[in-house]
Enzyme design. Structure first.
Site, PDB file in Angstrom:
ATOM      1  N   ASP A 149      43.438  36.857  44.296  1.00 16.70           N
ATOM      2  CA  ASP A 149      43.303  37.383  42.933  1.00 16.70           C
ATOM      3  C   ASP A 149      41.861  37.244  42.469  1.00 16.70           C
ATOM      4  O   ASP A 149      41.041  36.564  43.096  1.00 16.70           O
ATOM      5  CB  ASP A 149      44.250  36.597  41.999  1.00 16.70           C
ATOM      6  CG  ASP A 149      44.448  37.272  40.652  1.00 16.70           C
ATOM      7  OD1 ASP A 149      43.948  38.407  40.452  1.00 16.70           O
ATOM      8  OD2 ASP A 149      45.099  36.660  39.789  1.00 16.70           O
ATOM      9  N   LYS A 150      41.588  37.889  41.333  1.00 14.82           N
ATOM     10  CA  LYS A 150      40.281  37.799  40.686  1.00 14.82           C
ATOM     11  C   LYS A 150      40.501  37.378  39.244  1.00 14.82           C
ATOM     12  O   LYS A 150      41.508  37.758  38.642  1.00 14.82           O
ATOM     13  CB  LYS A 150      39.609  39.172  40.713  1.00 14.82           C
ATOM     14  CG  LYS A 150      38.226  39.163  40.148  1.00 14.82           C
ATOM     15  CD  LYS A 150      37.896  40.209  39.091  1.00 14.82           C
ATOM     16  CE  LYS A 150      38.841  40.505  38.015  1.00 14.82           C
ATOM     17  NZ  LYS A 150      38.241  41.090  36.784  1.00 14.82           N
ATOM     18  N   HIS A 151      39.588  36.583  38.703  1.00 15.92           N
ATOM     19  CA  HIS A 151      39.684  36.235  37.286  1.00 15.92           C
ATOM     20  C   HIS A 151      38.312  36.419  36.659  1.00 15.92           C
ATOM     21  O   HIS A 151      37.298  36.051  37.247  1.00 15.92           O
ATOM     22  CB  HIS A 151      40.139  34.778  37.125  1.00 15.92           C
ATOM     23  CG  HIS A 151      40.277  34.368  35.695  1.00 15.92           C
ATOM     24  ND1 HIS A 151      41.321  34.783  34.910  1.00 15.92           N
ATOM     25  CD2 HIS A 151      39.479  33.605  34.899  1.00 15.92           C
ATOM     26  CE1 HIS A 151      41.180  34.285  33.689  1.00 15.92           C
ATOM     27  NE2 HIS A 151      40.066  33.567  33.660  1.00 15.92           N
ATOM     28  N   SER A 152      38.305  36.999  35.460  1.00 11.32           N
ATOM     29  CA  SER A 152      37.042  37.177  34.743  1.00 11.32           C
ATOM     30  C   SER A 152      37.050  36.271  33.521  1.00 11.32           C
ATOM     31  O   SER A 152      38.101  36.071  32.898  1.00 11.32           O
ATOM     32  CB  SER A 152      36.923  38.644  34.322  1.00 11.32           C
ATOM     33  OG  SER A 152      36.071  38.759  33.206  1.00 11.32           O
ATOM     34  N   THR A 198      43.083  42.241  29.652  1.00 11.55           N
ATOM     35  CA  THR A 198      43.689  43.204  30.575  1.00 11.55           C
ATOM     36  C   THR A 198      45.097  43.602  30.135  1.00 11.55           C
ATOM     37  O   THR A 198      45.488  44.766  30.215  1.00 11.55           O
ATOM     38  CB  THR A 198      43.711  42.586  31.992  1.00 11.55           C
ATOM     39  OG1 THR A 198      42.358  42.397  32.383  1.00 11.55           O
ATOM     40  CG2 THR A 198      44.405  43.471  33.004  1.00 11.55           C
ATOM     41  N   ARG A 228      42.797  21.759  21.908  1.00 15.56           N
ATOM     42  CA  ARG A 228      41.335  21.918  22.038  1.00 15.56           C
ATOM     43  C   ARG A 228      40.807  22.916  21.022  1.00 15.56           C
ATOM     44  O   ARG A 228      39.736  22.745  20.433  1.00 15.56           O
ATOM     45  CB  ARG A 228      40.985  22.379  23.455  1.00 15.56           C
ATOM     46  CG  ARG A 228      41.139  21.305  24.506  1.00 15.56           C
ATOM     47  CD  ARG A 228      41.087  21.920  25.889  1.00 15.56           C
ATOM     48  NE  ARG A 228      39.856  22.659  26.109  1.00 15.56           N
ATOM     49  CZ  ARG A 228      39.740  23.690  26.954  1.00 15.56           C
ATOM     50  NH1 ARG A 228      40.772  24.098  27.662  1.00 15.56           N
ATOM     51  NH2 ARG A 228      38.604  24.304  27.105  1.00 15.56           N
ATOM     52  N   SER A 273      41.625  24.388  32.907  1.00 12.26           N
ATOM     53  CA  SER A 273      42.463  25.325  32.164  1.00 12.26           C
ATOM     54  C   SER A 273      42.594  26.653  32.915  1.00 12.26           C
ATOM     55  O   SER A 273      43.701  27.150  33.161  1.00 12.26           O
ATOM     56  CB  SER A 273      41.846  25.554  30.773  1.00 12.26           C
ATOM     57  OG  SER A 273      42.471  26.611  30.109  1.00 12.26           O
ATOM     58  N   LYS A 328      46.200  27.775  35.722  1.00 15.81           N
ATOM     59  CA  LYS A 328      47.015  28.985  35.589  1.00 15.81           C
ATOM     60  C   LYS A 328      46.879  29.866  36.813  1.00 15.81           C
ATOM     61  O   LYS A 328      47.849  30.431  37.306  1.00 15.81           O
ATOM     62  CB  LYS A 328      46.585  29.750  34.331  1.00 15.81           C
ATOM     63  CG  LYS A 328      46.966  29.036  33.051  1.00 15.81           C
ATOM     64  CD  LYS A 328      46.410  29.705  31.820  1.00 15.81           C
ATOM     65  CE  LYS A 328      44.924  29.490  31.685  1.00 15.81           C
ATOM     66  NZ  LYS A 328      44.367  29.665  30.356  1.00 15.81           N
ATOM     67  N   LYS A 329      45.658  29.992  37.313  1.00 15.22           N
ATOM     68  CA  LYS A 329      45.446  30.879  38.471  1.00 15.22           C
ATOM     69  C   LYS A 329      46.105  30.292  39.727  1.00 15.22           C
ATOM     70  O   LYS A 329      46.725  31.000  40.498  1.00 15.22           O
ATOM     71  CB  LYS A 329      43.940  31.077  38.706  1.00 15.22           C
ATOM     72  CG  LYS A 329      43.356  32.132  37.798  1.00 15.22           C
ATOM     73  CD  LYS A 329      43.744  33.532  38.249  1.00 15.22           C
ATOM     74  CE  LYS A 329      43.883  34.473  37.082  1.00 15.22           C
ATOM     75  NZ  LYS A 329      44.317  35.825  37.423  1.00 15.22           N
TER      76      LYS A 329
HETATM   77  N1  URA Z   1      39.920  30.524  29.124  1.00 14.79           N
HETATM   78  C1  URA Z   1      40.919  29.687  29.465  1.00 14.79           C
HETATM   79  O1  URA Z   1      41.936  30.091  30.010  1.00 14.79           O
HETATM   80  N2  URA Z   1      40.751  28.366  29.199  1.00 14.79           N
HETATM   81  C2  URA Z   1      39.646  27.871  28.608  1.00 14.79           C
HETATM   82  O2  URA Z   1      39.562  26.694  28.417  1.00 14.79           O
HETATM   83  C3  URA Z   1      38.632  28.767  28.250  1.00 14.79           C
HETATM   84  C4  URA Z   1      38.779  30.103  28.519  1.00 14.79           C
END
Ligand code: URA
Length: 447
Positions: A84-87, A124, A172, A187, A191-192
Site C-alpha cells: 500500500d501507499k500512504h500520503s 481520498t 492528542r 499513529s 493503522k497501515k
Molecule cells: N495522521 C494520522 O493518522 N495521525 C497523526 O498523528 C497525524 C496525521
C-alpha cells in the site's frame, strides 16, 4: 500484573526508556478505557517532551496495531504482493485513485484503508463518496473479494482497526500533542500495518500545503516512519514530495475523480501528478515483489496504462464496491459537478512564482468542498479545474484556474481567495523536481 498508569507516565516524564510490557500495558489501558482521559493526556504530553527511542516507537506501533483486528491476507486468499501507499495529505492529491488500479494491473494487491479530509488537505475517501453507489464501508468479505478480483479496493477506516489510535488521537487533538514525530509515526503506522501489508510506500509531503511544512521536519518524519515500519517487519520506502503548489489540474472531490479517470485513460496526464504517481507506484511494485527494480516497474506501468488495463481495474473496483458498471466510460455523466463555471484571471499579467496551496485548500473548504470540523458534511460537486502551474504565464486570456461553484457569490468568494493565494513575478522561477528525496531503511536512523 496490576496496571498502574501513573508509574508508566512517571517513567516517561523522567526521561526513562519504557519497556515493551510498559508500552503494551499503556496501550491496553488506552483501548479498554482503564487509563483515564487525564492519564492518556499526561502520557501523550510526557512522550511529546521526552520523546521515544527507536525501540520504544517500534513497540508502541506494534502494540497499537495489535489493539484491534490485524488483517491476514493469506487466510483471505492472497498469498503474495500485498502492499500500500500512504500520503501525509496534500491539496489536489489524487495519487491513490490512480496508484491502486495501476499497481493492481501490474500484479500487486492494494487493500487501501484511507481517511477523510480535514482542514486544507483533501481525503481520498471523500473523493470516492462523489461516485454514486460506491460503498466506502463494506464488510470484510466484500473488501477481500474486491481486492482479490480487482487487485485493489479503497475503503474507510473501520472501528476494529487500531482502536487505540482513535482514542489517543482524539486526546492528542485537544491537548496540543499532535505535533510529536514519535506519536505521529505510531499513529499512521498502527493503522497501515493493521492492514496486513508486505510493503508500504510513504508519500511524505513538505511545503505550503503539507501537514509538515518544513523540509527538515518532513524528512525527520519520513525517516522515523521508514525505520519504525521496517523494524516492525514491513519494508517501507518514503518519498519526500513538494506540496508548494496543487498536485494535478484539479482541486475538489468530483473534479479530482474526473482527473484520475482522465489520467488512467490517457486523456490528460499532468506532469507533476504523473511524476509522483509513477514514483510511488514503482516503489510499491518493487516492495510487493512484482518488479525486480524500478526499470522493470516502469515497463509494467507503461504497459498497464497504454493497454487500458489500469483503467479497467479502476472500473472493476468501482463496480465491485457498488458504483456504476460503466463508470470509466461515462464518468462525466455519473459525477455531479457544480453548474457555475467561472475562470479566475490574475490581478495582473505575469508568471506564477509561488502558490499558497494551504490557502487553495481553504478556498475549497470555504465553498463547502472540505470540512473545518470532522463531523461536517461536504459538497462533492464544487472545486477548481485547469489549475495553472508555478512557472506558467497567466493574464487576461489565461486564467489561474476555473471555479465550479453552486452560485455566483460562492464563485466570486473562491476567486478572490485563489487570486490572493498566487504570487506573480515578471520572469518564470527556476522549477524544482516534485519528488525531492527518497528515504530507505539504509538512511540509518539511530536510537
Ligand atoms: N495522521 C494520522 O493518522 N495521525 C497523526 O498523528 C497525524 C496525521
Amino acid at each position: 500484573m496490576t496496571f498502574i498508569p501513573q508509574e508508566i507516565i512517571r517513567r516517561k516524564r523522567d526521561g526513562l526508556e519504557l519497556s515493551e510490557s510498559d508500552i503494551r500495558a499503556m496501550v491496553r489501558g488506552i483501548t479498554d478505557d482503564s487509563a483515564s482521559e487525564g492519564q492518556v493526556a499526561a502520557f501523550a504530553m510526557a512522550v511529546f517532551f521526552r520523546g521515544m527511542t527507536l525501540n520504544e516507537r517500534i513497540r508502541l506501533t506494534e502494540a497499537m496495531r495489535d489493539s484491534g483486528r490485524v488483517l491476514d491476507w493469506p487466510s483471505l486468499g492472497i498469498n503474495r504482493g500485498v502492499a500500500d501507499k500512504h500520503s501525509t495529505g496534500g491539496v489536489g492529491d489524487k495519487v491513490s485513485l490512480i496508484l491502486g488500479p495501476l499497481a493492481a494491473a501490474c500484479g500487486a494487491f492494494v487493500p487501501m484503508i484511507s481517511g477523510r479530509g480535514l482542514g486544507h488537505t483533501g481525503g481520498t475517501l471523500d473523493k470516492f463518496d462523489a461516485i454514486p453507489g460506491y460503498d466506502t464501508a463494506p464488510d470484510l468479505v466484500t473488501f477481500a473479494k474486491v481486492v482479490r478480483g480487482a487487485g485493489c479496493a479503497i475503503i474507510g477506516q473501520t472501528a476494529d482497526l487500531a482502536p487505540a489510535d482513535r482514542r489517543l488521537y482524539a486526546v492528542r487533538d485537544v491537548t496540543a500533542t499532535v505535533e510529536s514525530i514519535d506519536l505521529i509515526t505510531a499513529s499512521i503506522l498502527s493503522k497501515k500495518l493493521a492492514a496486513g501489508l508486505q510493503g508500504l510506500v510513504m508519500d511524505v509531503k513538505f511545503g505550503s500545503g503539507a501537514f509538515m511544512e518544513g523540509y527538515q521536519d518532513a524528512r525527520a518524519l519520513a525517516q522515523s516512519i521508514v525505520t519504525v515500519a521496517t523494524g516492525a517487519g514491513v519494508p517501507t520506502t518514503a518519498l519526500l514530495t513538494d506540496m508548494n503548489e496543487v498536485l494535478g489540474h484539479t482541486v475538489g472531490n468530483a473534479v479530482e475523480v474526473c482527473e484520475a479517470v482522465n489520467f488512467l485513460t490517457g486523456t490528460a496526464r499532468e506532469p507533476r501528478l504523473a511524476e509522483v504517481t509513477l514514483a510511488c507506484t514503482g516503489e510499491l511494485l518493487v516492495l510487493a515483489g512484482v518488479a525486480k527494480d524500478m526499470a522493470e516497474a516502469t515497463r509494467k506501468m507503461e504497459t498497464a496504462l497504454a493497454s487500458g488495463a489500469a483503467a479497467e481495474r479502476f472500473g472493476r473496483m468501482i463496480a465491485g464496491l457498488g458504483g456504476p458498471h460503466d463508470f470509466v466510460e461515462r464518468a462525466g455523466e455519473h459525477l455531479d459537478i457544480a453548474p457555475i463555471k467561472k475562470a479566475v484571471y490574475p490581478v495582473r499579467p505575469g508568471f506564477i512564482t509561488a502558490m499558497d496551496s494551504r490557502a487553495v485548500g481553504m478556498a475549497l473548504v470555504a465553498m463547502g468542498g472540505g470540512r473545518a470540523r470532522a463531523d461536517q458534511a461536504i459538497d462533492h460537486a464544487v472545486g477548481m479545474t485547469g489549475f495553472a502551474r508555478i512557472g506558467a504565464e497567466v493574464g487576461s486570456e489565461t486564467p489561474l484556474c476555473t471555479i465550479r461553484a453552486r452560485d455566483e457569490a460562492q464563485a466570486d468568494m473562491a476567486a478572490e481567495r485563489i487570486r490572493a493565494a498566487v504570487t506573480l513575478g515578471d520572469a518564470p522561477p527556476a522549477l524544482r523536481p516534485v519528488v525531492r528525496e527518497r528515504i530507505t531503511a539504509d538512511n540509518k536512523e539511530t536510537a
